[in-house]
Every structure is written in C-alpha cells, then in structure tokens.
Design an enzyme around this catalytic site. Structure first.
Site, PDB file in Angstrom:
ATOM      1  N   GLU A  60     -10.124 -19.074  17.490  1.00  0.00           N
ATOM      2  CA  GLU A  60      -9.463 -20.105  16.682  1.00  0.00           C
ATOM      3  C   GLU A  60     -10.466 -20.661  15.680  1.00  0.00           C
ATOM      4  O   GLU A  60     -10.283 -21.754  15.153  1.00  0.00           O
ATOM      5  CB  GLU A  60      -8.807 -21.185  17.542  1.00  0.00           C
ATOM      6  CG  GLU A  60      -9.653 -21.850  18.564  1.00  0.00           C
ATOM      7  CD  GLU A  60      -8.854 -22.849  19.401  1.00  0.00           C
ATOM      8  OE1 GLU A  60      -8.345 -23.813  18.835  1.00  0.00           O
ATOM      9  OE2 GLU A  60      -8.754 -22.635  20.620  1.00  0.00           O
TER      10      GLU A  60
ATOM     11  N   HIS B 106      -8.260 -22.646  32.324  1.00  0.00           N
ATOM     12  CA  HIS B 106      -8.853 -22.942  31.017  1.00  0.00           C
ATOM     13  C   HIS B 106      -9.631 -24.255  31.162  1.00  0.00           C
ATOM     14  O   HIS B 106      -9.094 -25.239  31.677  1.00  0.00           O
ATOM     15  CB  HIS B 106      -7.772 -23.083  29.939  1.00  0.00           C
ATOM     16  CG  HIS B 106      -8.309 -23.685  28.684  1.00  0.00           C
ATOM     17  ND1 HIS B 106      -9.347 -23.115  27.988  1.00  0.00           N
ATOM     18  CD2 HIS B 106      -7.987 -24.826  28.016  1.00  0.00           C
ATOM     19  CE1 HIS B 106      -9.628 -23.867  26.936  1.00  0.00           C
ATOM     20  NE2 HIS B 106      -8.824 -24.917  26.936  1.00  0.00           N
TER      21      HIS B 106
ATOM     22  N   CYS C  74      -6.601 -21.564  22.527  1.00  0.00           N
ATOM     23  CA  CYS C  74      -7.476 -21.006  23.571  1.00  0.00           C
ATOM     24  C   CYS C  74      -6.816 -19.930  24.420  1.00  0.00           C
ATOM     25  O   CYS C  74      -7.492 -19.214  25.157  1.00  0.00           O
ATOM     26  CB  CYS C  74      -7.966 -22.122  24.487  1.00  0.00           C
ATOM     27  SG  CYS C  74      -8.630 -23.517  23.601  1.00  0.00           S
TER      28      CYS C  74
ATOM     29  N   ASP D 245     -22.701 -44.843  28.670  1.00  0.00           N
ATOM     30  CA  ASP D 245     -23.263 -44.506  29.969  1.00  0.00           C
ATOM     31  C   ASP D 245     -23.225 -42.971  30.110  1.00  0.00           C
ATOM     32  O   ASP D 245     -22.157 -42.364  29.974  1.00  0.00           O
ATOM     33  CB  ASP D 245     -22.371 -45.177  31.039  1.00  0.00           C
ATOM     34  CG  ASP D 245     -22.814 -44.860  32.457  1.00  0.00           C
ATOM     35  OD1 ASP D 245     -23.738 -44.049  32.623  1.00  0.00           O
ATOM     36  OD2 ASP D 245     -22.204 -45.428  33.383  1.00  0.00           O
TER      37      ASP D 245
HETATM   38  N1  CAA Z   1     -18.850 -43.042  34.757  1.00  0.00           N
HETATM   39  C1  CAA Z   1     -17.992 -42.144  35.278  1.00  0.00           C
HETATM   40  N2  CAA Z   1     -16.819 -41.786  34.664  1.00  0.00           N
HETATM   41  C2  CAA Z   1     -16.532 -42.355  33.482  1.00  0.00           C
HETATM   42  C3  CAA Z   1     -17.381 -43.315  32.884  1.00  0.00           C
HETATM   43  C4  CAA Z   1     -18.590 -43.649  33.571  1.00  0.00           C
HETATM   44  N3  CAA Z   1     -19.454 -44.528  33.069  1.00  0.00           N
HETATM   45  N4  CAA Z   1     -16.824 -43.682  31.718  1.00  0.00           N
HETATM   46  C5  CAA Z   1     -15.662 -43.005  31.595  1.00  0.00           C
HETATM   47  N5  CAA Z   1     -15.483 -42.202  32.655  1.00  0.00           N
HETATM   48  C6  CAA Z   1     -14.384 -41.268  32.920  1.00  0.00           C
HETATM   49  C7  CAA Z   1     -13.027 -41.796  32.548  1.00  0.00           C
HETATM   50  O1  CAA Z   1     -12.449 -42.587  33.588  1.00  0.00           O
HETATM   51  C8  CAA Z   1     -12.268 -40.515  32.297  1.00  0.00           C
HETATM   52  O2  CAA Z   1     -11.921 -39.917  33.529  1.00  0.00           O
HETATM   53  P1  CAA Z   1     -10.378 -39.754  33.931  1.00  0.00           P
HETATM   54  O3  CAA Z   1      -9.718 -39.046  32.791  1.00  0.00           O
HETATM   55  O4  CAA Z   1     -10.416 -38.946  35.170  1.00  0.00           O
HETATM   56  O5  CAA Z   1      -9.857 -41.139  34.092  1.00  0.00           O
HETATM   57  C9  CAA Z   1     -13.342 -39.598  31.686  1.00  0.00           C
HETATM   58  O6  CAA Z   1     -14.602 -40.162  32.044  1.00  0.00           O
HETATM   59  C10 CAA Z   1     -13.300 -39.508  30.171  1.00  0.00           C
HETATM   60  O7  CAA Z   1     -13.329 -40.816  29.669  1.00  0.00           O
HETATM   61  P2  CAA Z   1     -12.320 -41.231  28.509  1.00  0.00           P
HETATM   62  O8  CAA Z   1     -10.934 -40.784  28.852  1.00  0.00           O
HETATM   63  O9  CAA Z   1     -12.536 -42.648  28.178  1.00  0.00           O
HETATM   64  O10 CAA Z   1     -12.910 -40.290  27.354  1.00  0.00           O
HETATM   65  P3  CAA Z   1     -12.500 -40.196  25.851  1.00  0.00           P
HETATM   66  O11 CAA Z   1     -11.198 -40.867  25.591  1.00  0.00           O
HETATM   67  O12 CAA Z   1     -13.664 -40.623  25.036  1.00  0.00           O
HETATM   68  O13 CAA Z   1     -12.360 -38.633  25.684  1.00  0.00           O
HETATM   69  C11 CAA Z   1     -10.760 -36.845  25.620  1.00  0.00           C
HETATM   70  C12 CAA Z   1     -11.535 -37.814  26.519  1.00  0.00           C
HETATM   71  C13 CAA Z   1      -9.734 -37.639  24.828  1.00  0.00           C
HETATM   72  C14 CAA Z   1     -10.068 -35.810  26.499  1.00  0.00           C
HETATM   73  C15 CAA Z   1     -11.756 -36.182  24.644  1.00  0.00           C
HETATM   74  O14 CAA Z   1     -12.771 -35.515  25.343  1.00  0.00           O
HETATM   75  C16 CAA Z   1     -11.088 -35.212  23.688  1.00  0.00           C
HETATM   76  O15 CAA Z   1     -10.432 -35.572  22.730  1.00  0.00           O
HETATM   77  N6  CAA Z   1     -11.337 -33.887  23.922  1.00  0.00           N
HETATM   78  C17 CAA Z   1     -10.817 -32.832  23.034  1.00  0.00           C
HETATM   79  C18 CAA Z   1      -9.419 -32.440  23.385  1.00  0.00           C
HETATM   80  C19 CAA Z   1      -9.351 -31.736  24.725  1.00  0.00           C
HETATM   81  O16 CAA Z   1     -10.297 -31.105  25.173  1.00  0.00           O
HETATM   82  N7  CAA Z   1      -8.196 -31.848  25.386  1.00  0.00           N
HETATM   83  C20 CAA Z   1      -7.980 -31.159  26.643  1.00  0.00           C
HETATM   84  C21 CAA Z   1      -6.578 -30.610  26.735  1.00  0.00           C
HETATM   85  S1  CAA Z   1      -6.231 -29.590  25.309  1.00  0.00           S
HETATM   86  C22 CAA Z   1      -7.034 -28.114  25.640  1.00  0.00           C
HETATM   87  O17 CAA Z   1      -7.417 -27.852  26.734  1.00  0.00           O
HETATM   88  C23 CAA Z   1      -7.241 -27.165  24.498  1.00  0.00           C
HETATM   89  C24 CAA Z   1      -8.675 -27.202  24.107  1.00  0.00           C
HETATM   90  O18 CAA Z   1      -9.475 -26.405  24.579  1.00  0.00           O
HETATM   91  C25 CAA Z   1      -9.124 -28.229  23.164  1.00  0.00           C
END
Ligand code: CAA
Length: 440
Positions: free
Chosen positions: A83, A244, A120, A31
């Site tokens: 990085e 960040h 970062c 979605d």
């Molecule tokens: N409509 C609306 N919202 C939806 C939805 C839909 N149809 N489907 C899912 N969502 C929401 C979920 O509820 C979730 O929100 P909440 O966290 O508020 O509950 C959000 O969308 C994301 O969904 P998921 O958690 O299921 O997503 P995911 O598991 O596929 O990915 C993640 C999320 C694990 C953070 C992924 O993006 C990731 O690995 N990112 C890279 C690591 C990262 O950025 N980490 C951040 C902290 S580390 C950092 O900041 C350093 C850096 O720069 C990397």
C-alpha cells in the site's frame, strides 16, 4: 489432490530503528509505557535513505531464491502486495524482477507479474492468487513468489506515528510445501469503510479509534463466515493464531473477541461462569447500548482470568515477538506474525508438525479474512534458516533529529541530501529515480 501452500519465507527489515521508550516517548512528553505496555511496541523499523519498497522486497526475494536454490526459470509468477506504491502503472513486481535479473542467469520474461492492493490484506490475497493459479494447473510446474513490502509511515504528530514500520516478507508458494499447507476453507468480513485511506497521498488519513472498531467488526464477521464453511472453531484446534498486527495491543483486543466468540456455549464458558458470569446474550437486553456495555464488562473481566491468559500466552503472544520490535509492516504484518509463531515453537523445542494455525488477515477499507493452515514436515529446517534476530539487532538506532530527516526524505523530499546511517552490505539499494535497485 496435491497440497499447495507456503514452501519458504524470508524477511527483510528496514535498516534503521526508532526506539519508542527511549526516543519517541520523551519527545512527545508521554509515559513510555503508553507505547511499551499500551500499544505493546518497543521499536519501529525505518528504511535508510537508500532503501524503499523495491529494495526491501528484492532483498527478501533474493534471500528466498538463494536459500531454495532457485533460478528465474523456476518462477512463473511474481506478485507484490503493497500500500506504499509509487507507480500507478507499472507494478512494483516489475521493479523487483529487474533487480533480481541483475544477479541471476536468465530473466523473468515468462513470469506473470502483478501488484495487489487492498491495504494490509493484499499480501494474503496475493498468496490466494498464487494458490489458485497452482491449483488450476496453470503453473506448468513453476512456483510463485509473493512479496509483501511496505513503508508504513504516518504524518508526524498523527496518533499512528508510534505504530510505524518498514520491511518486506517474501513467500514461495508451491506444491508439496515445506512450511505450511493452506486449507480450502476461508471466511470473509468485508464492507466499504473510510476510517483509513490514502487517496493519492503518501501518508494515510486515519481515524485511529474508529479503525480499531472496524478491524474488530470485520474480524467477527470473518470468523462467523469461516465457521459457516469450516465448522465451529474450538480453542484446542490451533497451535497458534497469527493476526494482522498493526500493533500488539490491537491483537490483544482481536484475540479476546475471538476467544469470546469460540467459547460461547462451551465448557470454557461454563468454567468461567462462576468467576465472571455467563456471556451477555443480545436477547436479554432491551437496547444495543446496554448490551454493548455488558459485553465490554465481560471482556474486561475475561482478560484477567487465568483460563484466558493461559490460552492467550500459549496461542497468541508468541505471534507478536517480532512485531514488538519492528512495528507495522502493513501487507507483511500477518506474515511476520506467522514467522514469529513458528520461530517461537522452534526456539522452545516444540514440534508443531501436523498442527494447525488460524490465520487472521485484515486490510483497512475494509476486509478481514480467516483461514486455516497445517504445519508441514519441513517447517523446522525452514525456520532454522532465518536470520530475523541478527537483522533486527543490526539496525542503526536513530536520534530524534535523525528520525525527522529520514521521515522527510521518505515523504519524497528528494532535494535534501541525506547521509546514509548504515552501509549497504550485499543488498539492492535505491539510487535515485530511474536507477532503482542497483546491487551494492
Ligand atoms: N501505561 C500503560 N498503558 C497506557 C498508558 C500508560 N501510561 N497510556 C495509555 N495506555 C494504553 C491505553 O489505555 C490504550 O490501551 P487500550 O486500547 O487497551 O485501552 C493504549 O495504551 C493506547 O492508548 P491510546 O488509545 O490513548 O492511544 P492513541 O489514541 O494515541 O493511539 C491509535 C491509538 C488510535 C490506535 C493509534 O495508534 C493509531 O491511530 N494507529 C494507526 C491506526 C491503526 O493502527 N489502527 C488499527 C486498526 S486498522 C489496521 O489494522 C490497518 C493498519 O494496519 C493500519
């Protein structure tokens, strides 16, 4: 004591774009709102085949120097935060200086050059280094350029793939700055963590869910540490709070955490008490799990209150307007958030001269840092000079097949002939190893 801070900023986005709702979500069978609402992202920036961290950084630095009428002799220090480095010996700042020397009279032989790495947060650390160099009086009247530049790419299929991005921010650090003065107080939260790392590899190994928890834990520590030197933070102290921003959804979580922390035992908590109860206190619970569940429930209710939404919409949401369209730029990301906040003030005729920003940086591995900044008289003119919207609008919109080719290319698949999707326009281009940064 003379004030020291950020005199000017410039930004350079990768010239390509991947649309998350139109292109990414259908390919993943998801979605689109998972990305647009859940993560809060519309699109990511990507580098074209002739772009990399050097060209994007050099292009941002050139715009900065031209706009401020600077020559190499005016600059005593060039630090690059990244990085995405490809060289374990020569700092990326030498490559960027080499590019700039092609277009200016004179050279940077007198300038101290380095490369900072701590995921970062390294961009903020480089600003710190420049600040300390100037405050120590070692700059001999010269200014420092800090470049934060990254290609934030993940392995295809990794959960982080939706949060990719590529771009650079160049910042001029100087005495009597036009944009923001840095205040002395800083708070840190730092711990050895392994949720996000790149040991000699192009794409990170990430435990995404854990990385979110680590970000929040370090940020809470940094806030507490900041308050221990700067005194209690009050909601009304800050015009904007740039965080960040790996993706806007992460900042929504961090902002709620900060709000809960700074409103504890204040009239804001009292005002919310009837609606959602008082904040859970650790001492009222027998075990950690029960306490954490109560905190989760409080936070979830908090985010739906008018009081919180009003603060969030005014103080945090404006910092996310650029990142929504460009994705994560790693070291540059918090500096993009600062630009977005001031751009919002500019576009909405809000005079923020003399007001404060609460700047919250974070790097995986992991460390958070919080400090204050005071907006200076020249901010309006500085922000007026930026061409962020034009750059973002000019990006080429990739199809899925094109995206896969570009992604392979940036995983150092140099054997592949890859067409250029855009035409370089008065910018430095990557022209093969050893011939980097030619001006086209
Ligand atoms: N409509 C609306 N919202 C939806 C939805 C839909 N149809 N489907 C899912 N969502 C929401 C979920 O509820 C979730 O929100 P909440 O966290 O508020 O509950 C959000 O969308 C994301 O969904 P998921 O958690 O299921 O997503 P995911 O598991 O596929 O990915 C993640 C999320 C694990 C953070 C992924 O993006 C990731 O690995 N990112 C890279 C690591 C990262 O950025 N980490 C951040 C902290 S580390 C950092 O900041 C350093 C850096 O720069 C990397």
């Amino acid at each position: 004591m003379t004030s020291v801070g950020i005199d000017a900023v410039e930004l350079w986005t990768g010239n390509l774009k991947l649309d998350l709702a139109e292109t990414f979500a259908p390919e993943k069978g998801d979605d689109p709102e998972k990305y647009t609402k859940g993560l809060g992202l519309r699109a990511s920036s990507f580098p074209d085949s002739y772009e990399d961290i050097v060209t994007m950084g050099a292009n941002a630095a050139k715009r900065l120097m031209d706009r401020k009428g600077l020559e190499p002799d005016d600059i005593g220090r060039i630090d690059v935060a990244t990085e995405s480095s490809f060289d374990n010996s020569k700092p990326i700042s030498t490559y960027i200086a080499g590019c700039l020397e092609q277009v200016y009279e004179g050279d940077f032989h007198h300038a101290n050059k380095g490369e900072r790495k701590f995921a970062c947060i390294a961009g903020t650390q480089s600003i710190d280094d420049a600040y300390n160099w100037i405050r120590a009086g070692r700059n001999r009247g010269r200014k420092a350029i800090v470049v934060a530049t990254d290609t934030a790419l993940y392995e295809r299929g990794d959960a982080g793939e939706a949060t990719q991005g590529a771009g650079a921010v160049a910042l001029l650090i100087d005495e009597d700055p036009d944009l923001v003065e840095l205040t002395m107080e800083q708070g840190y939260g730092s711990a050895d963590e392994t949720d996000f790392l790149k040991p000699n590899q192009q794409f990170p190994s990430v435990d995404g869910k854990r990385s979110v928890q680590v970000y929040l834990a370090r940020m809470r520590e940094a806030l507490e540490d900041y308050e221990s030197v700067a005194g209690d933070v009050h909601l009304e102290d800050f015009a904007y709070a740039p965080f960040h921003t790996p993706f806007p959804g992460m900042v929504r979580k961090a902002a709620a955490l900060a709000y809960r922390h700074v409103t504890r035992d204040t009239e804001h908590e009292e005002a919310l008490a009837e609606e959602i109860g008082r904040q859970p206190r650790r001492e009222s619970f027998d075990d950690d799990a029960e306490y954490e569940e109560a905190v989760r429930e409080y936070m979830s209710a908090l985010k739906d209150t008018d009081q919180y939404r009003e603060w969030y919409d005014a103080t945090v949401d404006p910092t996310l307007s650029i990142s929504r369209d460009v994705g994560n730029w790693y070291t540059a990301s918090v500096h993009v958030a600062r630009i977005a906040a001031l751009k919002y003030a500019y576009e909405n005729d809000r005079d923020v001269t003399g007001e404060s920003l609460l700047v919250a940086s974070y790097g995986s591995g992991a460390q958070a840092e919080i400090h204050g900044e005071t907006v200076q008289d020249g901010w309006h003119e500085e922000i007026a000079e930026l061409n962020v919207d034009e750059q973002v609008a000019a990006r080429y919109d990739l199809s899925w097949a094109e995206y896969e080719e570009v992604h392979d290319r940036h995983n150092h698949d140099m054997d592949k002939e890859l067409e250029e999707f855009t035409t370089p326009n008065e910018e430095f281009v990557f022209d093969g190893w050893g011939r980097m940064g030619e001006r086209k």
